[in-house]
Design a protein around this motif. Structure first.
Motif: not given
Ligand code: FE2
Ligand code: FE2
Length: 358
Positions: A207, A153, A240, A237, A157
């Motif tokens: 998030e 992740q 995530h 996303e 980002e």
């Molecule tokens: Fe994110």
């Protein structure tokens, strides 16, 4: 009910305790606080085999879903200043207000440009914080599966920081400094003391807010370049969010009642303070150029009969339903959320299914 934070920046507007930074010097000082002392427990693990199949599957999906912010985006596509990229009314605050006040179209479009670059800049600073916090999670999470996923992740980002900063610099020509309220709140998330609190801050609060804001922009914009950028970010996303649900369920299962109460209070304090700013940071930066007095705007908004319904939309999109499902909004805090216009009505289903990557 937990105490509120940022009390030194509060003042009352019609019985509502707004957070407002009127002192520019203080704002500048906050922005210059670049070093943050962060407690970090580093955990080794010798279990390389991995135990949580769903987490490994998500990690595999993440590897396939990588994209290149430089070469996969058509940066030659236009984002013209003299064209509407959002509806003139209903999507952004200043152009909606100015339209109602009878301002000409050029002025409204210019206000939309300023407000949107402000919003995208705040999202960019948020992405930088997400990148840093995710880096902390690779150290702090106890299991190898969680470390693998958090590590992957981080690069997502990083890519979001890259793509949004390139969009602002190349297409909007302006990148705006961080708002003081956001700086303080992001620091609080980054400073969260345990991996459980860090996971809550990252996977549920960060998030959850990001999903709500990006989805709102994706639905409102008419510009193909912006839509493409946001759609790609949303694909990341969605992974995530899936990780967030898996990891937070685990955290909640492993937490004591005291830890859960602490998380519930922490989530409330962060969201309450964010909401208490009521866009005053943005209006203090741009309002005067358009003859908008920040105090009047906030007073007007708060006195609208539909205020709580409109104000709660962004929170009711994802972050509040997720907190509620996790048991982190209970009877103890629900009324406090309602009082400040973050929680509204009784519909807690997800507003939107995230697109599934690969
Ligand atoms: Fe994110
Ligand atoms: Fe992101």
């Amino acid at each position: 009910m937990p105490d509120t934070i940022l009390s030194e920046y509060r003042r009352q507007v019609d019985g509502f305790a707004v957070v407002d930074f009127a002192d520019e010097k203080k704002v500048e000082n906050l922005r210059q606080q670049l070093d943050v002392d962060v407690p970090l427990d580093l955990h080794w693990t010798w279990d390389y085999a991995g135990g949580v199949e769903e987490l490994r599957a998500l990690y595999e999906r993440g590897k396939k879903g990588q994209w290149n912010a430089e070469t996969d985006i058509d940066w030659s596509a236009p984002f013209p200043r003299e064209e509407w990229f959002m509806p003139r009314e209903g999507a952004l605050l200043m152009p909606s207000l100015l339209t109602a006040m009878g301002a000409d179209e050029g002025t409204c479009r210019e206000a939309a440009w300023d407000e949107f670059s402000h919003l995208m800049s705040q999202l960019l600073h948020g992405e930088q914080a997400a990148m840093q916090l995710c880096g902390q999670l690779t150290n702090a999470c106890p299991s190898m599966d969680a470390k693998f996923y958090a590590g992957s992740q981080v690069i997502d980002e990083v890519r979001h920081v890259e793509v949004i900063s390139k969009f602002l610099l190349r297409k909007m020509g302006q990148l705006q400094p961080i708002d003081p309220t956001l700086k303080i709140l992001l620091d609080m998330l980054l400073e969260a003391p345990t991996w459980k609190m860090k996971t809550l801050g990252m996977q549920t609060l960060f998030e959850g807010m990001a999903v709500g804001i990006f989805d709102t922009i994706a639905k409102a914009t008419s510009n193909p370049l912006l839509r493409d950028i946001i759609r790609r970010v949303q694909l990341d996303e969605s992974r995530h969010a899936a990780f967030g649900i898996l990891s937070m369920r685990q955290v909640v299962k492993e937490s004591t009642p005291e830890e859960l109460a602490e998380m519930e209070d922490f989530a409330f304090k962060i969201l309450e303070a964010l909401n208490a700013n009521q866009q005053l940071d943005m209006l203090r930066t741009h309002g005067a150029k358009y003859g908008l007095d920040p105090d009047n705007v906030v007073q007007m908004a708060l006195s609208m009969p539909e205020w709580a319904k409109i104000n709660s939309e962004i929170y009711m999109h994802t972050v509040v339903p997720n907190l509620r499902r996790l048991g982190l909004i209970t009877e103890r805090t629900e009324d406090a959320y309602r009082e400040v216009g973050i929680l509204f009505g009784d519909r807690f289903e997800a507003k939107h299914e995230l697109p599934i990557a690969n």
